[in-house]
Design a protein around this motif. Structure first.
Motif, PDB file in Angstrom:
ATOM      1  N   GLY B 104       0.803  -1.218   0.000  1.00  0.00           N
ATOM      2  CA  GLY B 104       0.000   0.000   0.000  1.00  0.00           C
ATOM      3  C   GLY B 104       0.835   1.267   0.000  1.00  0.00           C
ATOM      4  O   GLY B 104       0.304   2.358   0.140  1.00  0.00           O
ATOM      5  N   ILE B 108      -1.919   4.097  -1.768  1.00  0.00           N
ATOM      6  CA  ILE B 108      -2.861   4.822  -0.920  1.00  0.00           C
ATOM      7  C   ILE B 108      -2.328   6.245  -0.734  1.00  0.00           C
ATOM      8  O   ILE B 108      -1.235   6.461  -0.224  1.00  0.00           O
ATOM      9  CB  ILE B 108      -2.989   4.125   0.442  1.00  0.00           C
ATOM     10  CG1 ILE B 108      -3.462   2.693   0.258  1.00  0.00           C
ATOM     11  CG2 ILE B 108      -3.931   4.893   1.344  1.00  0.00           C
ATOM     12  CD1 ILE B 108      -4.820   2.531  -0.347  1.00  0.00           C
ATOM     13  N   TYR B 115      -5.270   4.320   7.102  1.00  0.00           N
ATOM     14  CA  TYR B 115      -5.144   3.068   6.351  1.00  0.00           C
ATOM     15  C   TYR B 115      -4.148   2.132   7.020  1.00  0.00           C
ATOM     16  O   TYR B 115      -4.456   0.981   7.347  1.00  0.00           O
ATOM     17  CB  TYR B 115      -4.701   3.391   4.926  1.00  0.00           C
ATOM     18  CG  TYR B 115      -4.505   2.189   4.018  1.00  0.00           C
ATOM     19  CD1 TYR B 115      -5.583   1.635   3.347  1.00  0.00           C
ATOM     20  CD2 TYR B 115      -3.245   1.636   3.810  1.00  0.00           C
ATOM     21  CE1 TYR B 115      -5.413   0.550   2.504  1.00  0.00           C
ATOM     22  CE2 TYR B 115      -3.062   0.545   2.975  1.00  0.00           C
ATOM     23  CZ  TYR B 115      -4.153   0.009   2.319  1.00  0.00           C
ATOM     24  OH  TYR B 115      -3.982  -1.060   1.496  1.00  0.00           O
ATOM     25  N   TRP B 156     -11.541   2.782   1.500  1.00  0.00           N
ATOM     26  CA  TRP B 156     -10.660   2.759   0.331  1.00  0.00           C
ATOM     27  C   TRP B 156     -11.139   1.794  -0.748  1.00  0.00           C
ATOM     28  O   TRP B 156     -10.396   1.451  -1.644  1.00  0.00           O
ATOM     29  CB  TRP B 156      -9.236   2.407   0.757  1.00  0.00           C
ATOM     30  CG  TRP B 156      -8.652   3.422   1.671  1.00  0.00           C
ATOM     31  CD1 TRP B 156      -8.057   4.583   1.307  1.00  0.00           C
ATOM     32  CD2 TRP B 156      -8.633   3.390   3.096  1.00  0.00           C
ATOM     33  NE1 TRP B 156      -7.667   5.285   2.419  1.00  0.00           N
ATOM     34  CE2 TRP B 156      -8.012   4.568   3.541  1.00  0.00           C
ATOM     35  CE3 TRP B 156      -9.091   2.484   4.049  1.00  0.00           C
ATOM     36  CZ2 TRP B 156      -7.821   4.865   4.868  1.00  0.00           C
ATOM     37  CZ3 TRP B 156      -8.918   2.770   5.384  1.00  0.00           C
ATOM     38  CH2 TRP B 156      -8.288   3.953   5.779  1.00  0.00           C
ATOM     39  N   PRO B 241      -9.731  -2.576  -1.154  1.00  0.00           N
ATOM     40  CA  PRO B 241      -8.448  -2.238  -1.774  1.00  0.00           C
ATOM     41  C   PRO B 241      -7.551  -3.480  -1.756  1.00  0.00           C
ATOM     42  O   PRO B 241      -7.834  -4.425  -1.020  1.00  0.00           O
ATOM     43  CB  PRO B 241      -7.898  -1.139  -0.864  1.00  0.00           C
ATOM     44  CG  PRO B 241      -8.543  -1.372   0.457  1.00  0.00           C
ATOM     45  CD  PRO B 241      -9.895  -1.933   0.148  1.00  0.00           C
TER      46      PRO B 241
END
Lengths: 497, 493
Positions: B104, B108, B115, B156, B241
């Motif tokens: 990520g 992101i 997150y 997300w 995600p």
């Protein structure tokens, strides 16, 4: 035959006396204060709450938690009463912190609100310590009348006035039911004293038909005060119509008093009839959990939604009250009643937080009360959204929050009482309930703010409110991680009965 | 044995790291949040390593035990411990967390701290599920996993994320609430104990066992997920995600399967044996029917999601044939699926980050532009269909062998996965990777960068090592699995 006059022991009733004095002082003091210096009255009211809390503590330590009666047995002091009173003081103190800015912005932060609040607290105190039908009624009316007036405090609002009328008329009806039930039981047992009634019932001296007939009315009146189905009609309208600060008052501390009232009437007085009232409570509890949770889904107004959520929570709490006596066996009683007490206390903290959120996000000229008003809160203020999320998960009963243990304790006593099907029903309804709490988390975290209704452009709350709000949310988390102290406290309280 | 509270460390290190990450505040501090998260994840992984090195392979008893009174009122203990069944999952979980943080890293850009914090919380909480020896503690961790995952999918996720997140949460909550009632019944019945060890020895009549079995089934079948309560998984996977999909497939599904081993089998052995036919039937439906469903998917993530359900069917099948091959094979399958499904979702993620599409039809000829990536994905696809010398083979082969001891037809149906798995995985691979370059978007693709190569290589290594030499893993499980099987064979009344 006349009894000699016994001078009452004022010492153990000092919290009520001190609170009465301070409430009058607030009322008089406010007459001499101009609007600009209203915060002095506010400070005095907070001081009154502190003073009464300290005097409760003083009595608690002075009597070492022993059972004590005064005023010819009209008044009882025990650990459960002391603890509930302490929580009521704390709750109302938080209420004041939350609602100060809100009220000031709307020109409602007046002596009336503050002194009515203190008189309502006095009513709760009396109700909590009542040991006779008369004292119960006295406390209940003092509490209710103060609340009716508070709902109508915003005189120019048609909605508030309507809510107050509705509350008053229905409340009077419920008081009537209660009185009628009391009179039947008085007729059958020959006494207004709960201890005497209990003795008469256990000796089998009373006509059972009359007593049970009275019990039906008594439970109806009680159900109205708790706001459980089918006596719940007033809750959504009053919660919606009252200014949010007053909704906060109605939705918090009085639940503790209502719990105490249920304990005094049903457990202290009418435990002999447990088989009968437990059946009634089952119906009330199941209906409340069903209608409360299902109707809440359909609401778009947050205050109405929380109103229905209150109904379902009270239904859940009743599960604790109705599982105490199993086939004449009281082994489960202390666990079950302390579960209900734990539920009531935790619910009050959750309710404080929920309506506190609305107060926190409202500001002059803007009422935060629509679902959309919470949209995108995480963008605007991550911390507020986080605390609100904790509150919602606690309401839904998801660990690790205090709400989970409240549900856990109640379910545990339901299962221990052998009412498995009731536990399964409760579980299904709380699953339905989880949906609308999750919807709020969804609005705060997943959605973008609406451009038209720009919520919380700047969050108005002052610093003590922000601090209190954080403490409120984190307390629920802390209680979820370490629930033992409160559980033990409730258990000790119930053991003292 | 180490004197450090290793299990507590493996739970609380990621959670504390998550709090620190959360404290970095908004996206202006994104880089700091990323670095802190990586540090926390690595640290979280490092503290779990002594669990492997210090593990006594000969013993079936709980090891690294920590016990402290938590809620005296209910006789609840903060009681942690691992045996050969639980320990590998803690390692897997902590390892996957590092991968997820890396995966990520750049993808992101929005609410970065939240997150990474969510993944770190999730990691610690899931370690707690695997380590808990007290049922209430287990339940609290089991339920608490929902909150971070709900946020991850909902914030997300893709276009339909809200639906997926709510469905995920409510489905799982429904299952676990029934389990809560079962736990309370057992607590009451055992005279006031939540200790799993006490429940193992608790005598229970057959009827009670069967009711309890269904209550636990409600919780674990949803989580695994078993057919027919699997429908939340494709939705959740598609919308989540990449990191969310990875954790969901690699670890979260295993919580359900692990629950069967911790509760259903040891506490309710008679009901487990009596209802094994049902479990085997449901598992075979998952393996065969869901295999066909996977075949017709148009969306790569959905295809892998269905493939996960099919593979998890193998796991539940292995548990309920009650022999050492079956259970050990199922456990190895769980670990291996943890690596392979993570890798497959990461592969889709790599492509999605470049093309913003998961539809098979939008791809074609990727190999011309991304040769390195195609090689990696080839390996993982092969592992997904259970090619020998990859970890996917070992578990499936053992479960089929175990099934053969019970019945030829069960083994026959289970073995159909080797064909179906190859069909859906390789057909997808062919359509996406081979052929002429399908469109301009594919033509503009760039091959994997260093960060992605590191992630995929580590996973490839794990898949190959486990496939060639699974002994280090299986020798850990032997003692515990045998003890479990011995216990299941005993009647409780």
């Amino acid at each position: 035959m006349s009894k000699a006059f016994v001078f009452p022991d004022f010492y153990i009733a000092q919290p009520e006396l001190i609170l009465l004095g301070l409430a009058c002082a607030v009322m008089l003091f406010d007459l001499y204060v101009r609007d600009a210096r209203r915060s002095l009255t506010y400070a005095l009211a907070q001081f009154a709450l502190l003073g009464s809390a300290l005097s409760v503590l003083n009595v608690l330590t002075g009597t070492m938690g022993d059972l004590a009666y005064t005023f010819n047995g009209l008044y009882v002091a025990d650990v459960m009463g002391h603890i509930l009173k302490l929580f009521a003081c704390v709750t109302l103190s938080v209420v004041l912190i939350y609602s100060r800015t809100y009220l000031a912005d709307r020109g409602l932060l007046k002596g009336e609100f503050l002194s009515l609040l203190l008189f309502a607290l006095l009513g709760m105190f009396i109700l909590i310590s009542a040991n006779s039908f008369l004292t119960i009624y006295l406390g209940l009316e003092l509490l209710s009348l103060s609340l009716y007036a508070m709902v109508a405090l915003n005189r120019d609002s048609a909605l508030s006035t309507e809510a107050a009328m509705k509350y008053f008329v229905l409340g009077a009806l419920a008081s009537g039911l209660l009185l009628y039930g009391m009179s039947m039981i008085y007729g059958a047992t020959g006494s207004l004293m709960l201890t005497e009634i209990s003795r008469a019932l256990s000796q089998g001296a009373a006509d059972r038909t009359v007593v049970v007939f009275g019990l039906v009315f008594l439970v109806s009146g009680l159900a109205f005060k708790l706001g459980v189905v089918p006596f719940h009609m007033w809750i959504p309208d009053v919660y919606h119509g009252a200014p949010t600060a007053v909704t906060l008052v109605i939705g918090s501390a009085p639940k503790l008093a209502a719990f105490a009232m249920a304990m005094r009437l049903l457990v202290n007085g009418l435990l002999e009839l447990a088989v009968d009232w437990q059946q009634m409570l089952i119906i009330l509890a199941v209906l409340s959990m069903a209608i409360g949770n299902i109707a809440a889904i359909a609401q778009t107004n947050l205050k109405r939604m929380f109103a229905y959520s209150t109904i379902s929570h009270m239904g859940f709490m009743l599960l604790g009250l109705l599982t105490g006596v199993v086939q004449g066996n009281w082994l489960n009683a202390a666990d079950a009643y302390s579960a209900a007490m734990f539920y009531a206390i935790v619910y009050v903290f959750m309710s404080l937080g929920a309506f506190g959120t609305l107060l926190y996000l409202s500001r002059a000229g803007f009422e935060c009360e629509h679902l959309d008003d919470l949209r995108g809160l995480n963008r605007k203020s991550p911390w507020t959204a986080f605390i609100a999320m904790l509150l919602m998960f606690s309401m839904a009963g998801v660990p690790p929050t205090a709400g989970f243990y409240a549900k856990f304790l109640v379910l545990s006593s339901t299962v221990a009482a052998g009412q498995l099907w009731l536990a399964v029903l409760a579980v299904i309804f709380s699953l339905i309930g989880a949906f609308y709490y999750l919807r709020i988390v969804k609005l705060m975290y997943f959605d973008e703010p609406l451009s038209g209704r720009d919520v919380a452009v700047s969050i108005s709350g002052n610093s003590d409110m922000r601090l209190m709000y954080s403490v409120n949310g984190l307390a629920l988390l802390a209680l979820g991680l370490l629930p033992q102290p409160l559980m033990a406290l409730c258990f000790i309280a119930i053991k003292s009965l | 044995m180490s004197s450090y509270p290793l299990l507590s460390l493996s739970i609380w290190t990621p959670i504390v790291a998550g709090l620190l990450v959360l404290a970095t505040g908004d996206d202006r501090q994104a880089l700091l949040a990323r670095r802190l998260a990586l540090l926390g994840a690595l640290l979280g992984f490092v503290v779990t390593l002594p669990l492997y090195t210090g593990f006594d392979r000969a013993s079936a008893a709980m090891q690294f035990v920590e016990q402290a009174l938590w809620i005296p009122h209910f006789n609840v203990y903060y009681h942690l411990g691992v045996d050969g069944i639980a320990m590998p999952f803690i390692l897997l979980n902590s390892f996957i967390t590092v991968i997820v943080v890396l995966a990520g890293w750049t993808v992101i850009e929005n609410r970065v701290a939240l997150y990474f914090a969510a993944f770190l919380f999730l990691s610690g909480i899931m370690n707690g599920v695997f380590a808990a020896q007290d049922s209430l503690l287990f339940y609290v961790f089991f339920e608490a996993t929902l909150i971070p995952m709900f946020i991850i999918v909902g914030v997300w996720g893709g276009p339909n994320r809200v639906y997926a997140a709510l469905k995920f949460f409510l489905y799982t909550l429904m299952g676990s609430l029934f389990m809560l009632v079962a736990l309370l019944y057992l607590y009451d019945h055992s005279g006031g104990s939540f200790a799993m060890a006490d429940w193992k020895a608790l005598p229970l009549g057959l009827e009670a066992q069967q009711w309890l079995f269904f209550a636990f089934l409600a919780a674990f079948a949803v989580k695994v997920p078993m057919w027919p309560v699997h429908t939340w998984l494709p939705d959740a996977h598609v919308e989540a995600p990449t990191g969310g999909s990875v954790v969901l497939a690699a670890i979260m599904l295993k919580l359900g399967a692990y629950g069967f081993l911790r509760f259903s089998l040891p506490v309710l052995p008679d009901a487990s044996r009596n209802l094994a036919w049902l479990m085997i039937a449901l598992s075979l439906v998952a393996v065969v029917y869901i295999g066909f469903v996977a075949l017709v998917q148009l969306d790569m993530k959905k295809l892998i999601a269905y493939s996960s359900i099919s593979h998890m069917g193998f796991v539940t099948l292995g548990f309920f044939i009650f022999n050492a091959y079956g259970v050990e094979g199922a456990l190895i399958q769980m670990i291996s699926h943890g690596f392979i499904s993570a890798a497959m979702f990461l592969c889709v993620g790599v492509m999605y980050d470049r093309m913003h599409s998961r539809m098979i039809a939008d791809y074609g000829g990727v190999v011309h532009r991304m040769p390195k990536f195609a090689a990696f994905m080839m390996l993982f696809s092969m592992a997904n269909c259970g090619l020998p010398a990859t970890s996917g083979f070992v578990g499936e082969f053992m479960v089929i062998m175990g099934a053969m001891q019970v019945s030829f037809w069960i083994a026959f149906l289970a073995a159909s996965t080797l064909i179906l798995g190859a069909a859906y995985t390789l057909w997808m691979y062919k359509r996406v990777i081979f052929g002429p370059i399908a469109n301009d978007h594919v033509a503009a693709l760039t091959d994997v960068n260093a960060r992605e190569i590191v992630i995929l290589s580590v996973l490839a290594l794990a898949v190959l090592v486990l496939g060639v030499y699974p002994l280090p893993l299986s020798e850990i499980m032997h003692a515990s699995v045998n003890e479990l099987l011995r216990h299941v064979a005993l009647s409780k009344f």
